[in-house]
Design a protein around this motif. Structure first.
Motif, PDB file in Angstrom:
ATOM      1  N   GLU A 218       0.958  -1.238  -0.066  1.00 29.67           N
ATOM      2  CA  GLU A 218      -0.217   0.081   0.068  1.00 29.67           C
ATOM      3  C   GLU A 218       0.803   1.340   0.288  1.00 29.67           C
ATOM      4  O   GLU A 218       2.120   1.148   0.294  1.00 29.67           O
ATOM      5  N   PRO A 219       0.373   2.385  -0.423  1.00 31.57           N
ATOM      6  CA  PRO A 219       1.165   3.665  -0.174  1.00 31.57           C
ATOM      7  C   PRO A 219       1.754   3.735   1.070  1.00 31.57           C
ATOM      8  O   PRO A 219       0.955   3.599   2.292  1.00 31.57           O
ATOM      9  N   GLY A 220       2.985   4.039   1.332  1.00 36.78           N
ATOM     10  CA  GLY A 220       3.557   4.232   2.780  1.00 36.78           C
ATOM     11  C   GLY A 220       4.364   2.956   3.166  1.00 36.78           C
ATOM     12  O   GLY A 220       4.805   3.027   4.352  1.00 36.78           O
ATOM     13  N   THR A 221       4.168   1.733   2.502  1.00 37.04           N
ATOM     14  CA  THR A 221       4.511   0.598   3.137  1.00 37.04           C
ATOM     15  C   THR A 221       5.891   0.420   2.993  1.00 37.04           C
ATOM     16  O   THR A 221       6.441   0.655   1.772  1.00 37.04           O
ATOM     17  N   LEU A 222       6.933   0.102   3.933  1.00 36.78           N
ATOM     18  CA  LEU A 222       8.119  -0.139   4.067  1.00 36.78           C
ATOM     19  C   LEU A 222       8.300  -1.607   3.684  1.00 36.78           C
ATOM     20  O   LEU A 222       7.678  -2.177   4.505  1.00 36.78           O
ATOM     21  N   ASN A 223       9.064  -2.074   2.827  1.00 39.70           N
ATOM     22  CA  ASN A 223       9.167  -3.551   2.758  1.00 39.70           C
ATOM     23  C   ASN A 223      10.640  -4.053   2.612  1.00 39.70           C
ATOM     24  O   ASN A 223      11.612  -3.293   2.019  1.00 39.70           O
ATOM     25  N   ILE A 224      10.982  -4.922   3.592  1.00 47.49           N
ATOM     26  CA  ILE A 224      12.390  -5.533   3.602  1.00 47.49           C
ATOM     27  C   ILE A 224      12.386  -6.935   3.307  1.00 47.49           C
ATOM     28  O   ILE A 224      11.701  -7.545   3.516  1.00 47.49           O
ATOM     29  N   PHE A 225      13.042  -7.307   2.226  1.00 45.20           N
ATOM     30  CA  PHE A 225      13.030  -8.897   1.799  1.00 45.20           C
ATOM     31  C   PHE A 225      14.445  -9.190   1.351  1.00 45.20           C
ATOM     32  O   PHE A 225      15.201  -8.435   0.854  1.00 45.20           O
ATOM     33  N   LYS A 226      14.429 -10.426   1.412  1.00 43.43           N
ATOM     34  CA  LYS A 226      15.660 -11.275   1.113  1.00 43.43           C
ATOM     35  C   LYS A 226      15.263 -12.083  -0.183  1.00 43.43           C
ATOM     36  O   LYS A 226      14.806 -13.109  -0.134  1.00 43.43           O
ATOM     37  N   GLY A 227      15.767 -11.496  -1.260  1.00 38.68           N
ATOM     38  CA  GLY A 227      15.392 -11.898  -2.588  1.00 38.68           C
ATOM     39  C   GLY A 227      16.454 -12.909  -3.387  1.00 38.68           C
ATOM     40  O   GLY A 227      16.383 -13.311  -4.389  1.00 38.68           O
ATOM     41  N   ARG A 228      17.587 -13.271  -2.524  1.00 37.56           N
ATOM     42  CA  ARG A 228      18.585 -14.069  -2.964  1.00 37.56           C
ATOM     43  C   ARG A 228      18.053 -15.556  -3.410  1.00 37.56           C
ATOM     44  O   ARG A 228      18.388 -16.226  -4.433  1.00 37.56           O
ATOM     45  N   TYR A 229      17.265 -16.108  -2.517  1.00 36.40           N
ATOM     46  CA  TYR A 229      16.837 -17.411  -2.764  1.00 36.40           C
ATOM     47  C   TYR A 229      15.207 -17.538  -3.000  1.00 36.40           C
ATOM     48  O   TYR A 229      14.569 -18.665  -3.075  1.00 36.40           O
ATOM     49  N   SER A 230      14.650 -16.380  -3.163  1.00 36.97           N
ATOM     50  CA  SER A 230      13.065 -16.384  -3.266  1.00 36.97           C
ATOM     51  C   SER A 230      12.808 -15.609  -4.639  1.00 36.97           C
ATOM     52  O   SER A 230      12.999 -14.244  -4.920  1.00 36.97           O
ATOM     53  N   LEU A 231      12.379 -16.265  -5.686  1.00 32.94           N
ATOM     54  CA  LEU A 231      12.037 -15.793  -6.793  1.00 32.94           C
ATOM     55  C   LEU A 231      11.081 -14.888  -6.641  1.00 32.94           C
ATOM     56  O   LEU A 231      10.182 -14.880  -5.944  1.00 32.94           O
TER      57      LEU A 231
END
Ligand SMILES: [Fe+2]
Length: 271
Positions: A218-231
């Protein structure tokens, strides 16, 4: 850029996310919840990170910079780390399958130093907070003037094809989703350091949605993710409204510059 720059407290919801009080019970709770979802799914969302009454200000800044985006249209494989040996795989193998990319990235040099987006990015408590989330004792903002703080601009039909990230983690801030679609879909830990799990990737490419999650950005959502092993990918944007997302880059070492090839690939420039 603007004579009246809002303070961080006017941009980030510090009541919900008191980054300025790192030892407060509330922030400890936020971090504990984030750890749980990061450990489980490799991604954590912080909805309402930006105050609702500040979204329009940030969108206006991003929208004014969008025309400076470096546009690219290409297809690429998800397995950059296997590019050197792709010919060892059959033609229909996931390693050799390609996905479309239609994206524009505003280079960091074009994001004003005195603007709202950099007011957020350059605030040290945010850097420290991100370090806490990914369990690093310390992190530094990237020193790369081209790829430290960027805006991803996706217009009608634009898409970010399936890929793995080369970096350990990514931090994004959604400012304006598309009217329709332009969704961030993420397959948590579909691969591991020891197993590429090609069969599951082939099924996913063929439309199997098992294990796939769609993240409600949503607008204003901060997202932290680990994309090395997650397509992951972003589905093609529908409607005329631009999808505007800010990308913040960090590293374990100070003074980090991305390789020249990476700078060129995403911004068309070198620093
Ligand atoms: Fe990615």
């Amino acid at each position: 850029m603007n004579a009246e720059i809002p303070t961080v407290a006017e941009l980030i919801d510090l009541e919900r996310y008191p980054l300025d009080q790192p030892n407060s019970p509330r922030l400890r709770e936020v971090i504990a919840e984030a750890h749980a979802t990061l450990d489980d799914q490799g991604v954590c969302l912080l909805p309402g990170f930006i105050r609702a009454d500040a979204i329009a200000t940030l969108v206006n800044e991003a929208r004014s910079l969008a025309p400076l985006g470096f546009r690219q249209d290409y297809s690429d494989m998800a397995y950059g780390h296997l590019r050197h040996c792709q010919d060892d795989y059959p033609a229909d193998h996931p390693v050799r399958r390609t996905n479309p990319f239609h994206v524009a990235i505003v280079p960091g040099v074009d994001v004003p130093a005195d603007g709202h987006l950099r007011t957020i990015y350059h605030w040290d408590p945010l850097t420290d907070f991100v370090a806490s989330l990914i369990r690093e004792p310390v992190l530094y903002r990237a020193a790369d003037p081209l790829l430290d703080c960027n805006i991803s601009v996706l217009g009608p039909g634009d898409t970010h094809g399936w890929h793995y990230d080369g970096n350990l983690f990514s931090v994004t801030l959604m400012l304006q989703p598309a009217e329709e679609a332009g969704l961030f879909e993420f397959s948590p830990n579909i691969s591991t350091p020891d197993d590429e799990n090609f069969d599951a990737v082939a099924r996913l490419y063929d439309g199997d949605r098992e294990g796939l999650i769609t993240l409600p950005l949503e607008p204003g959502t901060l997202n932290i993710f680990k994309g090395r092993y997650s397509l992951h990918h972003v589905t093609p944007v529908k409607g005329n409204r631009q999808r505007l997302l800010v990308i913040f880059s960090y590293d374990k070492q100070p003074d980090m510059m991305f390789p020249t090839a990476t700078q060129l690939k995403y911004t068309g420039k070198t620093a």
